[in-house]
Scaffold this active site. Structure first.
Site: not given
Ligand code: NAP
Length: 261
Positions: A152, A165
């Site tokens: 990130s 985070y």
């Molecule tokens: P999201 O929409 O909240 O989805 C999170 C996913 O991770 C879901 O599939 C969830 O499963 C799974 N998950 C959460 N905790 C877990 C655990 N302990 N064990 C196994 N699976 C778990 O998040 P996202 O925005 O797609 O983010 C994905 C990645 O990108 C993360 O690492 C986040 O930090 C990074 N990121 C996101 C952004 C952004 O702007 N969105 C920016 C920078 C980095 P369930 O469906 O079962 O809950």
């Protein structure tokens, strides 16, 4: 369905929703078989699996909390039982703090939880998968194994209302470099894909805040990023377009990382 036994296998953590789901779907479209890991949302995982199957590929959905050692071990057991190999690990699962709190008030419980999911779990999952990949016989029918960590921009941008985070994602930066260094001798390249602000469930609670940030000139490309755009970077890596790069960070952030005057 055609014979997929020579298709490479990707394990994507947190692939039920958001960025992970987009990565799973995009890899499936390129012929990869997919392990969709998720924590609790079985319905969303089934939808993600549907996308993999409708792309003509095969997959399984495996519930496992990546912060838990026994659940990580079961995830790998189930993966090997069904597919017998792992060619790509995408450490995508992650969480934001349950509650944004100023770092002078942030609790140890929140720190421990976020670090366990975002850094400790991915580290030890990668350790275990790296051992498997290193032991996997080299087979010209399959690409050389790889690891992609979804980091990130919080690795270097301070957000004092979610310090835990930021610390976890800064750790992912060093984890990428460490594994890149250690695994090169096995022909395993390691990359970090570093998203900016991407429209997913994770950012839905702060949508208006980021709308204002974009309007105020936060990013040269003045709009939200899409999960599919992060997935494209992973597909480029998986497709071997960066064979002489390891430990590399690919920013997918509309240029937020550029320093501007
Ligand atoms: P999201 O929409 O909240 O989805 C999170 C996913 O991770 C879901 O599939 C969830 O499963 C799974 N998950 C959460 N905790 C877990 C655990 N302990 N064990 C196994 N699976 C778990 O998040 P996202 O925005 O797609 O983010 C994905 C990645 O990108 C993360 O690492 C986040 O930090 C990074 N990121 C996101 C952004 C952004 O702007 N969105 C920016 C920078 C980095 P369930 O469906 O079962 O809950």
């Amino acid at each position: 369905m055609s014979d997929l036994s020579n298709s490479p296998v990707a394990l994507v953590t947190g692939a039920s929703r958001g960025i992970g789901r987009a990565i799973a779907a995009a890899l499936a479209q390129k012929g990869w078989r997919i392990v969709i890991n998720y924590q609790s949302n079985a319905e969303a995982a089934a939808e993600a699996l549907g996308l993999v199957q409708s792309a003509g590929s095969a997959g399984i959905a495996v519930q496992a909390n990546i912060a838990d050692a026994a659940e990580r071990a079961r995830l790998l057991d189930e993966t090997l039982e069904v597919f017998g190999r792992i060619d790509l690990l995408v450490n995508n699962a992650g969480m934001a703090p349950r509650k944004r709190m100023d770092m002078l008030q942030m609790t140890e419980a929140s720190y421990d939880e976020v670090m366990a999911v975002n850094l400790k779990g991915p580290f030890f999952l990668t350790q275990a998968v790296a051992r498997l990949m290193a032991a996997q016989a080299v087979d010209a029918a399959f690409p050389r194994p790889k690891v992609v960590n979804i980091g990130s921009m919080s690795a270097y941008i301070s957000s004092t209302s979610r310090a835990e985070y930021c610390l976890s994602k800064a750790g992912i930066g060093m984890m990428t470099r460490l594994f890149a260094d250690r695994l090169a001798e096995f022909g395993i390249n390691v990359y970090e894909v570093r998203p900016g602000i991407i429209e997913t469930d994770m950012t839905s609670a702060v949508h208006e805040k980021y709308d204002r940030s974009f309007a105020d000139g936060l990013a040269p490309i003045a709009r939200w990023g899409r999960a599919e755009e992060v997935a494209r970077a992973v597909v480029a890596i998986a497709s071997d377009y960066l064979p002489y790069s390891t430990g590399e960070v690919i920013n997918v952030d509309g240029g937020i990382h550029l320093q501007r005057l």
